[in-house]
Motif scaffolding. Structure first.
Motif, PDB file in Angstrom:
ATOM      1  N   VAL A  51      -6.395 -29.284  -8.375  1.00  0.00           N
ATOM      2  CA  VAL A  51      -7.690 -28.859  -9.002  1.00  0.00           C
ATOM      3  C   VAL A  51      -7.531 -27.283  -9.302  1.00  0.00           C
ATOM      4  N   SER A  53      -9.178 -23.826 -10.312  1.00  0.00           N
ATOM      5  CA  SER A  53     -10.395 -22.929 -10.315  1.00  0.00           C
ATOM      6  C   SER A  53     -10.264 -21.530 -11.198  1.00  0.00           C
ATOM      7  N   GLU A  56     -13.210 -21.555 -16.242  1.00  0.00           N
ATOM      8  CA  GLU A  56     -14.173 -20.906 -16.963  1.00  0.00           C
ATOM      9  C   GLU A  56     -14.629 -19.318 -17.286  1.00  0.00           C
ATOM     10  N   TRP A  73      -8.975 -33.583 -17.181  1.00  0.00           N
ATOM     11  CA  TRP A  73     -10.287 -33.655 -16.705  1.00  0.00           C
ATOM     12  C   TRP A  73     -10.401 -35.019 -15.490  1.00  0.00           C
ATOM     13  N   GLN A  74     -10.559 -34.649 -14.306  1.00  0.00           N
ATOM     14  CA  GLN A  74     -10.506 -35.593 -13.100  1.00  0.00           C
ATOM     15  C   GLN A  74     -11.563 -35.512 -12.288  1.00  0.00           C
ATOM     16  N   ASP A  75     -12.342 -36.493 -11.953  1.00  0.00           N
ATOM     17  CA  ASP A  75     -13.504 -36.469 -11.248  1.00  0.00           C
ATOM     18  C   ASP A  75     -14.157 -35.226 -11.165  1.00  0.00           C
ATOM     19  N   GLY A  76     -14.677 -34.544 -12.446  1.00  0.00           N
ATOM     20  CA  GLY A  76     -15.523 -33.418 -12.595  1.00  0.00           C
ATOM     21  C   GLY A  76     -14.815 -32.085 -12.400  1.00  0.00           C
ATOM     22  N   SER A  77     -13.591 -32.008 -12.368  1.00  0.00           N
ATOM     23  CA  SER A  77     -12.441 -30.851 -12.357  1.00  0.00           C
ATOM     24  C   SER A  77     -11.543 -30.819 -13.097  1.00  0.00           C
TER      25      SER A  77
END
Length: 123
Positions: A51, A53, A56, A73-77
């Motif tokens: 993931v 971070s 954005e 993009w995977q499982d909202g991340s």
């Protein structure tokens, strides 16, 4: 590329059609410097699925551009999906200032095993 002024697509089309004019493109004053963020295990066997971070907030930073390379993009991340994960381009009046901006933005981004060169642009 970030320093090109004008419509690059229109200029490329004009080139193909034989209508390219010198005034169609120009250069912005200043410099740009890009630093690549690579995945753990790069280059031999880059790890996928870590993931990421800070993308954005880094994307909103003035004087910098983020280019996705090995992300998905995977499982909202947003996660790593290749060796060269993100390219962070800093803009500035000088090469040194552009490079400093890129490294400042990198401080906002993290993922497990993130690696990047710290000697980019050094003479």
């Amino acid at each position: 590329m970030p320093l090109i002024e004008g419509d690059l697509l229109a200029a490329l089309l004009a080139c193909v059609e034989g209508h390219l004019r010198p005034e169609m493109l120009g250069w912005s004053a200043g410099s740009a410097a890009c630093v690549v963020l690579a995945a753990a295990g790069y280059p031999e066997s880059p790890r996928r699925g870590d993931v990421i971070s800070g993308v954005e907030s880094a994307a909103d930073e003035p004087g910098a551009l983020l280019f996705h390379a090995g992300t998905e993009w995977q499982d909202g991340s947003i996660v790593t999906a290749g060796g060269r994960v993100l390219c962070i381009t800093g803009l500035g009046r000088t090469r040194r200032a552009a490079l400093a901006r890129a490294y400042e933005v990198i401080e906002n981004i993290s993922f497990e095993g993130m690696q990047y060169r710290r000697d980019i642009g050094r003479l």
